[in-house]
Design a protein around this motif. Sequence first.
Motif, mmCIF file in Angstrom:
data_model
loop_
_atom_site.group_PDB
_atom_site.id
_atom_site.type_symbol
_atom_site.label_atom_id
_atom_site.label_comp_id
_atom_site.label_asym_id
_atom_site.label_seq_id
_atom_site.Cartn_x
_atom_site.Cartn_y
_atom_site.Cartn_z
ATOM 1 N N ALA A 1 -9.958 6.277 2.232
ATOM 2 C CA ALA A 1 -9.646 5.991 3.269
ATOM 3 C C ALA A 1 -10.387 7.003 4.296
ATOM 4 O O ALA A 1 -10.566 6.882 5.507
ATOM 5 C CB ALA A 1 -8.620 6.802 3.256
ATOM 6 N N ILE B 1 0.107 2.202 5.846
ATOM 7 C CA ILE B 1 0.326 2.563 4.437
ATOM 8 C C ILE B 1 1.957 1.649 4.609
ATOM 9 O O ILE B 1 3.075 2.199 5.448
ATOM 10 C CB ILE B 1 0.295 3.702 4.675
ATOM 11 C CG1 ILE B 1 -0.949 4.225 4.036
ATOM 12 C CG2 ILE B 1 0.698 4.288 3.588
ATOM 13 C CD1 ILE B 1 -1.294 5.935 4.583
ATOM 14 N N GLY C 1 4.810 6.178 2.172
ATOM 15 C CA GLY C 1 3.809 6.962 2.353
ATOM 16 C C GLY C 1 4.996 8.201 2.541
ATOM 17 O O GLY C 1 6.021 8.118 2.725
ATOM 18 N N THR D 1 0.687 -0.667 -0.240
ATOM 19 C CA THR D 1 0.374 0.237 0.552
ATOM 20 C C THR D 1 0.839 1.200 0.238
ATOM 21 O O THR D 1 1.317 1.281 0.939
ATOM 22 C CB THR D 1 -1.013 0.239 1.351
ATOM 23 O OG1 THR D 1 -2.235 -0.858 1.122
ATOM 24 C CG2 THR D 1 -1.700 1.117 1.109
ATOM 25 N N LEU E 1 -8.938 0.743 4.692
ATOM 26 C CA LEU E 1 -7.685 1.399 5.657
ATOM 27 C C LEU E 1 -8.006 2.008 6.702
ATOM 28 O O LEU E 1 -8.884 2.282 7.027
ATOM 29 C CB LEU E 1 -7.367 2.646 5.405
ATOM 30 C CG LEU E 1 -6.506 2.738 3.523
ATOM 31 C CD1 LEU E 1 -6.085 3.858 3.566
ATOM 32 C CD2 LEU E 1 -4.799 1.877 4.164
ATOM 33 N N GLY F 1 0.909 5.178 -0.200
ATOM 34 C CA GLY F 1 -0.367 6.979 -0.284
ATOM 35 C C GLY F 1 0.736 7.963 -0.380
ATOM 36 O O GLY F 1 2.544 7.979 -0.170
ATOM 37 N N PHE G 1 -4.115 5.996 -2.246
ATOM 38 C CA PHE G 1 -3.323 5.621 -1.469
ATOM 39 C C PHE G 1 -3.531 4.349 -2.526
ATOM 40 O O PHE G 1 -4.483 3.795 -2.121
ATOM 41 C CB PHE G 1 -4.496 5.562 0.289
ATOM 42 C CG PHE G 1 -4.645 7.074 0.452
ATOM 43 C CD1 PHE G 1 -2.916 7.105 1.316
ATOM 44 C CD2 PHE G 1 -5.622 8.211 0.996
ATOM 45 C CE1 PHE G 1 -3.091 8.673 2.669
ATOM 46 C CE2 PHE G 1 -5.454 8.756 1.213
ATOM 47 C CZ PHE G 1 -4.727 9.098 1.768
#
Length: 328
Positions: free
Chosen positions: A138, A308, A311, A37, A194, A39, A84
């Motif tokens: 999110a 996440i 990021g 994942t 999330l 972001g 995301f």
Amino acid sequence: MRPHGALATSCLLAGAALVGCSAPVAGDATEVNGVVTQGVVRVERAINLSRDASLTATPIELDDATPPSAGEGAGAVTNVLAKFMRLSSAMDPELAEGAVGKPFVLPSAGSCMVLSPAADDEAVSSFSSLSPIELLDAGDVTMKTESTEMPLAARAFPDVGALVFGVFYTSRDATSDLPAPARYVFESSGSGQLDRFAFEADAPAGPEEVRIGDAELADGVDLDAGVGAVVQWRARADEGGDSGRTRDVIYVDVTSAHGATVRCAFRDTGRGVIPGSLLDPSTLGPLPANATLAVHRTRQVPFNAPGIDLGEVRFDLSVNGRARIAAR
């Protein structure tokens, strides 16, 4: 300052005088069942300094996924974008980001590159082999500063195929107050996709006291083809200690009416030179030519949040004005 594998692809397609491209800072990705994942948050503000009312160039190039914003010629245009993404761990994160929105490419400090409209079309062909990318919900996402609280709007990604699907988040209009320097806090209520999160990042100041040679950017700039252009600005390297100094980069875009852009990146020392070899008809088209000259200060800040793996917040604060390029 950002894309990697795909960014490398974008850099090659951009052509011309490219020495290197920077990449975002990220921690070790946690791979679960072959899925990562990522972001990505962008905070952009562009201010038109020109005193010439005829200058109508849009100062921010929005992602294809971003809805239309303020009209051309606005004194200031702002944009916040948050995505995301859930993607295969085998997929290059930068290539994935390029598939979801307009790739951002930046030469290494002290070097330049030329971006042409044709490069974007060629880059699209590299996305056909990608696995599907899911843009995660999110919940309610809010951005806050000391003076601003901004709920972001969730929007469905406008993809007609099966490559990208889901939602992303944007500011609701292009005139929102985006202070700088400032500390930004991003919060979400969470969802079934999330966990709830909160993280913060410090934005640098925007470029100030910008001059091209002996002229203020606000007054308009006359450039001679084949002659290097000296760009000066107020250096802010003393802000934020060593960590702030290492992650801030100044880059300058000279964009002709034909759509070609000369982009040069510099360390935030207060001075840089655009090579004269790039200010000529071979890169910018027939001369004399009108162009937009934009000076950006950009900062990339990694963040950690539950769920996440990779990021990053990227701030991009710019001022722009009018330039005219003529043969000597």
